[in-house]
Motif scaffolding. Sequence first.
Motif, PDB file in Angstrom:
ATOM      1  N   ASP A 312       0.860  -1.193   0.000  1.00 49.44           N
ATOM      2  CA  ASP A 312       0.000   0.000   0.000  1.00 49.44           C
ATOM      3  C   ASP A 312       0.889   1.234   0.000  1.00 49.44           C
ATOM      4  O   ASP A 312       1.697   1.417   0.906  1.00 49.44           O
ATOM      5  CB  ASP A 312      -0.920  -0.019   1.229  1.00 49.44           C
ATOM      6  CG  ASP A 312      -1.895   1.153   1.218  1.00 49.44           C
ATOM      7  OD1 ASP A 312      -2.174   1.684   0.108  1.00 49.44           O
ATOM      8  OD2 ASP A 312      -2.361   1.549   2.306  1.00 49.44           O
ATOM      9  N   THR A 314       1.335   5.581  -0.875  1.00 50.49           N
ATOM     10  CA  THR A 314       0.702   6.887  -1.052  1.00 50.49           C
ATOM     11  C   THR A 314       1.721   7.861  -1.632  1.00 50.49           C
ATOM     12  O   THR A 314       2.818   8.022  -1.083  1.00 50.49           O
ATOM     13  CB  THR A 314       0.180   7.436   0.294  1.00 50.49           C
ATOM     14  OG1 THR A 314      -0.814   6.534   0.787  1.00 50.49           O
ATOM     15  CG2 THR A 314      -0.440   8.813   0.130  1.00 50.49           C
ATOM     16  N   LYS A 347      -2.105   5.097  -4.035  1.00 49.52           N
ATOM     17  CA  LYS A 347      -3.003   6.217  -3.776  1.00 49.52           C
ATOM     18  C   LYS A 347      -2.218   7.513  -3.966  1.00 49.52           C
ATOM     19  O   LYS A 347      -0.994   7.512  -3.930  1.00 49.52           O
ATOM     20  CB  LYS A 347      -3.560   6.149  -2.345  1.00 49.52           C
ATOM     21  CG  LYS A 347      -4.014   4.755  -1.961  1.00 49.52           C
ATOM     22  CD  LYS A 347      -4.748   4.678  -0.643  1.00 49.52           C
ATOM     23  CE  LYS A 347      -3.952   5.117   0.576  1.00 49.52           C
ATOM     24  NZ  LYS A 347      -2.757   4.302   0.847  1.00 49.52           N
ATOM     25  N   THR A 349      -2.150  11.805  -2.830  1.00 50.52           N
ATOM     26  CA  THR A 349      -2.745  12.846  -1.992  1.00 50.52           C
ATOM     27  C   THR A 349      -2.028  14.168  -2.257  1.00 50.52           C
ATOM     28  O   THR A 349      -0.839  14.177  -2.600  1.00 50.52           O
ATOM     29  CB  THR A 349      -2.676  12.459  -0.492  1.00 50.52           C
ATOM     30  OG1 THR A 349      -3.359  13.455   0.273  1.00 50.52           O
ATOM     31  CG2 THR A 349      -1.244  12.363   0.010  1.00 50.52           C
ATOM     32  N   CYS A 367       5.194   4.039   1.831  1.00 50.63           N
ATOM     33  CA  CYS A 367       4.685   2.728   1.411  1.00 50.63           C
ATOM     34  C   CYS A 367       4.871   1.691   2.506  1.00 50.63           C
ATOM     35  O   CYS A 367       5.882   1.687   3.214  1.00 50.63           O
ATOM     36  CB  CYS A 367       5.453   2.306   0.161  1.00 50.63           C
ATOM     37  SG  CYS A 367       5.161   0.624  -0.338  1.00 50.63           S
TER      38      CYS A 367
END
Length: 372
Positions: A312, A314, A347, A349, A367
Motif C-alpha cells: 500500500d 501513497t 493512492k 494525496t 509505502c
Amino acid sequence: MYEVQGVLLAAGASRRMGRDKLTLSLAGLTPLERSLNALCAAGIQRVVITVSESTRALAAKLSARSPVPICVVEGGATRQQSVLIALRKMPNARIAAIHDAARCLVSPGLIRLSVAAAREKGSGVVAVPVRDTLRREPDFAILPREGVWATQTPQTFHYDSILSAYEEAERDGFSATDDCAVYQYIGHTPHFIPGELMNQKLTYEEDLCLFEAMCSTPRMGYGEDTHRLAQGRRLVLGGVEIPFHMGLFGHSDADALTHAIIDALLGAACLGDIGRMFPDTDPAYEGICSLRLLERAAGAVREKGYRITNIDATVVAQQPKLHPYLGKMQESLAASMEIAPDRVSVKATTPEELGPEGRTEGITVRCVALLE
Ligand code: MG
C-alpha cells in the motif's frame, strides 16, 4: 537425569499423503522440526525419535543441533511397535510424553499441561470433544455424539506404567491405535485434558495449505522516498510516464514510487535497503528503469522464502494530478513483482500546498509492504 522424556513418532508411511509429510517444508520448517521444537520448548529433557527410511536423515540432522539429547531409532512395522521400541530406549525416565510428529502445530503449553497431569494423576491424555455429526456406513445412521471425545497427542504417562502396559500388550498380541488404549488395557484409568483446535494431524495433501497458513508469520516493511522536481527530466512514477513540465531528478529514472516499494520489501525481508542493493555510484544503474530494480528486489524476497501479501503506497504531490494514472501504475508494479494487481494499492494525496511537496519542489512516496 532426564526425568521427563519424549517419544516423537516419525516412522509412519504417510500413506494417505502419498509422500513423506514430515520432511516437507511448512513455511520454512519441516513438521518434524516443528514438533521437536515444541517438545524442547515445553521442557522435555530428552527425546527418542522413531524414524523410517525417509525421515532418518532429517532426524539425524536435527539431533545434531538440538538443545536436548536426542536418540534416533528405527521404528517398527506399526505405531504400537515403534512406541515400545522407543520406550525401551529411555533409561531413568519417570515421565514419558508420546507425540505424533504429524501434529506439528502442538503448543509447548499443551505439552506442559499433559506432563503436569501425568505427574499428578499418572496420565495426561489430550482429547477434544467431537464437533461434527457422526454417521456410520453403509446406511449412514447417526451415531450419538454426546460425550464422544477424539484423542490427540501428546499422551503422557508415568514411565513405568506405560512401559509395562506396552510390554504386556506385546506379549498378549493386543493392538490399539493410541497409547491411552494400551494404558487402559492393563487396567489403568486415563486422565484426560482438553486439547487444542490447532493441534491437528497433518494427514492429507489438501491439509497442506491450511497448515501453511497456520505456520506463516507475517512480516511488515516500510519504505519512503523523496526526489526533487527538475526541468528537463521525465516524470516516471510506478513505471508510468506522466506528462508534466518537470520530472524527478536522480541517478536512475528517479521513480520515487518504485523506490519506496523496493525499500518496503527489503525492509520486511530484512535485506537492507535500496542504496545497499543498487548503489547510485554504480554506472550500471544510471538512467535505469526502476521497475528492473523492483523485479530484482522482489526476486530476492522470494528467494528468502517470502511471498508478497500486499503493498500500500501513497504518493504525496501537489502537481500533477495523478489519479488518471494510478491503475496503470498498479498494473506495471504488480507485473514487476509477479503478483496480482489487487495486491498493489497506489493512492495519491495533495499536501494542501504545505511543505516542499506542496510547493511542487519535489514528490514524496510512503509505502508499507506485508510479506508472509
Ligand atoms: Mg529514490
